[in-house]
Scaffold this motif. Structure first.
Motif, PDB file in Angstrom:
ATOM      1  N   PRO A  22     -32.389   6.538  12.966  1.00  0.00           N
ATOM      2  CA  PRO A  22     -33.183   5.997  14.077  1.00  0.00           C
ATOM      3  C   PRO A  22     -34.232   4.966  13.673  1.00  0.00           C
ATOM      4  O   PRO A  22     -34.511   4.044  14.430  1.00  0.00           O
ATOM      5  N   ASP A  23     -34.798   5.093  12.489  1.00  0.00           N
ATOM      6  CA  ASP A  23     -35.835   4.151  12.061  1.00  0.00           C
ATOM      7  C   ASP A  23     -35.338   2.704  12.056  1.00  0.00           C
ATOM      8  O   ASP A  23     -36.124   1.764  12.181  1.00  0.00           O
ATOM      9  N   TYR A  24     -34.033   2.506  11.890  1.00  0.00           N
ATOM     10  CA  TYR A  24     -33.484   1.157  11.831  1.00  0.00           C
ATOM     11  C   TYR A  24     -33.021   0.633  13.194  1.00  0.00           C
ATOM     12  O   TYR A  24     -32.684  -0.551  13.316  1.00  0.00           O
ATOM     13  N   ASN A  25     -32.974   1.505  14.196  1.00  0.00           N
ATOM     14  CA  ASN A  25     -32.321   1.142  15.461  1.00  0.00           C
ATOM     15  C   ASN A  25     -32.873  -0.123  16.110  1.00  0.00           C
ATOM     16  O   ASN A  25     -32.118  -0.974  16.588  1.00  0.00           O
ATOM     17  N   LYS A  26     -34.209  -0.238  16.142  1.00  0.00           N
ATOM     18  CA  LYS A  26     -34.816  -1.368  16.844  1.00  0.00           C
ATOM     19  C   LYS A  26     -34.420  -2.691  16.192  1.00  0.00           C
ATOM     20  O   LYS A  26     -33.949  -3.608  16.858  1.00  0.00           O
ATOM     21  N   GLU A  27     -34.631  -2.786  14.882  1.00  0.00           N
ATOM     22  CA  GLU A  27     -34.302  -4.036  14.184  1.00  0.00           C
ATOM     23  C   GLU A  27     -32.798  -4.318  14.227  1.00  0.00           C
ATOM     24  O   GLU A  27     -32.379  -5.464  14.395  1.00  0.00           O
ATOM     25  N   LEU A  28     -32.000  -3.278  14.053  1.00  0.00           N
ATOM     26  CA  LEU A  28     -30.552  -3.468  14.083  1.00  0.00           C
ATOM     27  C   LEU A  28     -30.105  -4.022  15.433  1.00  0.00           C
ATOM     28  O   LEU A  28     -29.238  -4.907  15.495  1.00  0.00           O
ATOM     29  N   GLY A  29     -30.726  -3.542  16.501  1.00  0.00           N
ATOM     30  CA  GLY A  29     -30.402  -4.052  17.830  1.00  0.00           C
ATOM     31  C   GLY A  29     -30.740  -5.531  17.961  1.00  0.00           C
ATOM     32  O   GLY A  29     -29.968  -6.312  18.525  1.00  0.00           O
ATOM     33  N   VAL A  30     -31.883  -5.917  17.425  1.00  0.00           N
ATOM     34  CA  VAL A  30     -32.309  -7.330  17.454  1.00  0.00           C
ATOM     35  C   VAL A  30     -31.329  -8.194  16.660  1.00  0.00           C
ATOM     36  O   VAL A  30     -30.897  -9.262  17.110  1.00  0.00           O
ATOM     37  N   VAL A  31     -30.979  -7.739  15.458  1.00  0.00           N
ATOM     38  CA  VAL A  31     -30.062  -8.492  14.602  1.00  0.00           C
ATOM     39  C   VAL A  31     -28.684  -8.601  15.251  1.00  0.00           C
ATOM     40  O   VAL A  31     -28.061  -9.667  15.246  1.00  0.00           O
ATOM     41  N   SER A  32     -28.217  -7.513  15.812  1.00  0.00           N
ATOM     42  CA  SER A  32     -26.907  -7.514  16.459  1.00  0.00           C
ATOM     43  C   SER A  32     -26.850  -8.526  17.598  1.00  0.00           C
ATOM     44  O   SER A  32     -25.875  -9.290  17.730  1.00  0.00           O
ATOM     45  N   ALA A  55     -27.423  -0.876   8.603  1.00  0.00           N
ATOM     46  CA  ALA A  55     -28.350  -0.831   7.480  1.00  0.00           C
ATOM     47  C   ALA A  55     -27.634  -0.341   6.229  1.00  0.00           C
ATOM     48  O   ALA A  55     -26.711   0.473   6.300  1.00  0.00           O
ATOM     49  N   THR A  56     -28.038  -0.846   5.089  1.00  0.00           N
ATOM     50  CA  THR A  56     -27.418  -0.437   3.832  1.00  0.00           C
ATOM     51  C   THR A  56     -27.533   1.067   3.641  1.00  0.00           C
ATOM     52  O   THR A  56     -26.588   1.723   3.188  1.00  0.00           O
ATOM     53  N   GLU A  57     -28.676   1.651   3.999  1.00  0.00           N
ATOM     54  CA  GLU A  57     -28.874   3.087   3.845  1.00  0.00           C
ATOM     55  C   GLU A  57     -27.923   3.879   4.737  1.00  0.00           C
ATOM     56  O   GLU A  57     -27.537   5.005   4.396  1.00  0.00           O
ATOM     57  N   GLU A  58     -27.530   3.301   5.867  1.00  0.00           N
ATOM     58  CA  GLU A  58     -26.627   3.984   6.803  1.00  0.00           C
ATOM     59  C   GLU A  58     -25.166   3.918   6.375  1.00  0.00           C
ATOM     60  O   GLU A  58     -24.332   4.685   6.859  1.00  0.00           O
ATOM     61  N   THR A  59     -24.830   2.976   5.518  1.00  0.00           N
ATOM     62  CA  THR A  59     -23.429   2.708   5.184  1.00  0.00           C
ATOM     63  C   THR A  59     -22.884   3.797   4.265  1.00  0.00           C
ATOM     64  O   THR A  59     -23.408   4.029   3.177  1.00  0.00           O
ATOM     65  N   SER A  60     -21.826   4.458   4.706  1.00  0.00           N
ATOM     66  CA  SER A  60     -21.232   5.515   3.886  1.00  0.00           C
ATOM     67  C   SER A  60     -20.427   4.891   2.741  1.00  0.00           C
ATOM     68  O   SER A  60     -19.987   3.744   2.810  1.00  0.00           O
ATOM     69  N   ILE A  61     -20.225   5.674   1.711  1.00  0.00           N
ATOM     70  CA  ILE A  61     -19.416   5.212   0.581  1.00  0.00           C
ATOM     71  C   ILE A  61     -17.991   4.933   1.057  1.00  0.00           C
ATOM     72  O   ILE A  61     -17.349   3.975   0.598  1.00  0.00           O
ATOM     73  N   ALA A  62     -17.491   5.732   1.974  1.00  0.00           N
ATOM     74  CA  ALA A  62     -16.138   5.519   2.508  1.00  0.00           C
ATOM     75  C   ALA A  62     -16.051   4.181   3.228  1.00  0.00           C
ATOM     76  O   ALA A  62     -15.063   3.439   3.082  1.00  0.00           O
ATOM     77  N   GLU A  63     -17.079   3.840   4.013  1.00  0.00           N
ATOM     78  CA  GLU A  63     -17.091   2.546   4.707  1.00  0.00           C
ATOM     79  C   GLU A  63     -17.174   1.390   3.711  1.00  0.00           C
ATOM     80  O   GLU A  63     -16.499   0.366   3.879  1.00  0.00           O
ATOM     81  N   GLN A  69     -19.663  -1.325  13.601  1.00  0.00           N
ATOM     82  CA  GLN A  69     -20.946  -0.868  13.074  1.00  0.00           C
ATOM     83  C   GLN A  69     -20.746   0.420  12.290  1.00  0.00           C
ATOM     84  O   GLN A  69     -19.760   1.137  12.470  1.00  0.00           O
ATOM     85  N   THR A  70     -21.689   0.694  11.388  1.00  0.00           N
ATOM     86  CA  THR A  70     -21.616   1.919  10.600  1.00  0.00           C
ATOM     87  C   THR A  70     -21.618   3.134  11.529  1.00  0.00           C
ATOM     88  O   THR A  70     -22.273   3.132  12.575  1.00  0.00           O
ATOM     89  N   ALA A  71     -20.870   4.156  11.135  1.00  0.00           N
ATOM     90  CA  ALA A  71     -20.752   5.347  11.974  1.00  0.00           C
ATOM     91  C   ALA A  71     -22.054   6.146  12.002  1.00  0.00           C
ATOM     92  O   ALA A  71     -22.460   6.671  13.039  1.00  0.00           O
ATOM     93  N   SER A  72     -22.718   6.219  10.861  1.00  0.00           N
ATOM     94  CA  SER A  72     -23.974   6.953  10.772  1.00  0.00           C
ATOM     95  C   SER A  72     -25.140   6.085  11.253  1.00  0.00           C
ATOM     96  O   SER A  72     -25.144   4.873  11.021  1.00  0.00           O
ATOM     97  N   LYS A  73     -26.086   6.695  11.934  1.00  0.00           N
ATOM     98  CA  LYS A  73     -27.257   5.964  12.420  1.00  0.00           C
ATOM     99  C   LYS A  73     -28.543   6.660  11.970  1.00  0.00           C
ATOM    100  O   LYS A  73     -28.686   7.876  12.102  1.00  0.00           O
TER     101      LYS A  73
END
Length: 268
Positions: free
Chosen positions: A194-204, A88-96, A188-192
């Motif tokens: 939880p609110d995004y986990n379900k959809e991210l799993g489906v997309v993955s 998720a964009t919100e999970e993506t660190s600036i370093a990543e 995948q982004t290092a930070s997770k």
């Protein structure tokens, strides 16, 4: 061989870059392929491997000078090296985000700036940048990758206007899902969150499914060769899904296109 086109392909360790390098050899070109570590790289018949890390300015300059010393000219640069990122964009660190852009955009910029003085001097050249259908379409949970390819598209179109006065043209190749390790092993982004986990799993899972049934890199590689050696055209999409998506984006209303995209990625 002295009249052969001199071609540089970045990122020939595997996937699209490696396949493209082989196809250029088949066309009778003198091909230099860049890898980050020549000691660990698998040789490619007919391809001269050059050690180059596109994230390192000194490494890029040294690599290009090595090629010039051997070939005395550069006719084609194919910017194929790239990385991806899932999350998720919100999970993506600036370093990543920095790491991804440092390869996909700034790496491309470093190699382009290194070859342009030689192309300007010889008053000819072709630069082919490997983008993606995500350079003109969104993809949920691939926001930074998509942003980097949108940036590549904008840079390429602008650069083409600037350098055509020197007999140089810039072209884009926009593949869709391709069966390569880059997509099958997408980090995948290092930070997770939880609110995004379900959809991210489906997309993955949807991405894995689409990559497994996707064509091998040959079609994309053939398109790259056409973009490099054929009549100039700003954008080329490999036959199949990529060409269809380009047409849909151009001619279909936004609503149906968005609905189709969400379905592709398993989202309701």
């Amino acid at each position: 061989m002295s009249n052969s086109k001199v071609v540089i392909v970045t990122g020939v360790s595997s996937g699209i870059g490696r396949t493209a390098a082989v196809k250029f050899v088949d066309q009778g070109c003198r091909v230099f392929g860049t890898v980050r570590n020549t000691a660990r790289a698998q040789p490619i018949p007919g391809v001269e491997l050059v050690e180059m890390d596109i994230r390192d300015e000194a490494s890029v300059q040294h690599g290009i000078q090595t090629i010039i010393a051997k070939a005395e000219r550069i006719d084609v640069l194919v910017n194929s090296a790239g990385v991806t990122l899932l999350g998720a964009t919100e999970e993506t660190s600036i370093a990543e985000a920095n790491t991804l852009f440092d390869t996909n955009l700034l790496g491309l910029l470093r190699t382009t700036q290194a070859v342009l003085p030689h192309m300007r001097e010889q008053r000819s050249g072709r630069i082919v940048n490997v983008s993606s259908v995500l350079g003109f379409l969104p993809a949920p949970y691939m926001g930074l990758y998509s942003a980097s390819k949108h940036a590549v598209e904008g840079l390429s179109e602008t650069l083409d206007h600037e350098v055509r006065q020197f007999g140089i043209r810039v072209a884009l190749v926009e593949p869709s899902f391709t069966k390569t390790n880059l997509d099958l092993n997408a980090p995948q982004t290092a930070s997770k969150i939880p609110d995004y986990n379900k959809e991210l799993g489906v997309v993955s899972q949807a991405i894995q499914k689409n990559v497994r049934k996707a064509p091998e890199p040959d079609g994309v590689a053939a398109t790259i060769v056409d973009a490099a050696l054929g009549a100039w055209k700003m954008r080329r999409t490999p036959k199949g899904e990529a060409s269809l998506l380009a047409k849909l984006r151009r001619f279909m209303p936004a609503g149906p296109v968005e609905k189709g995209l969400r379905k592709t990625f398993g989202l309701t």
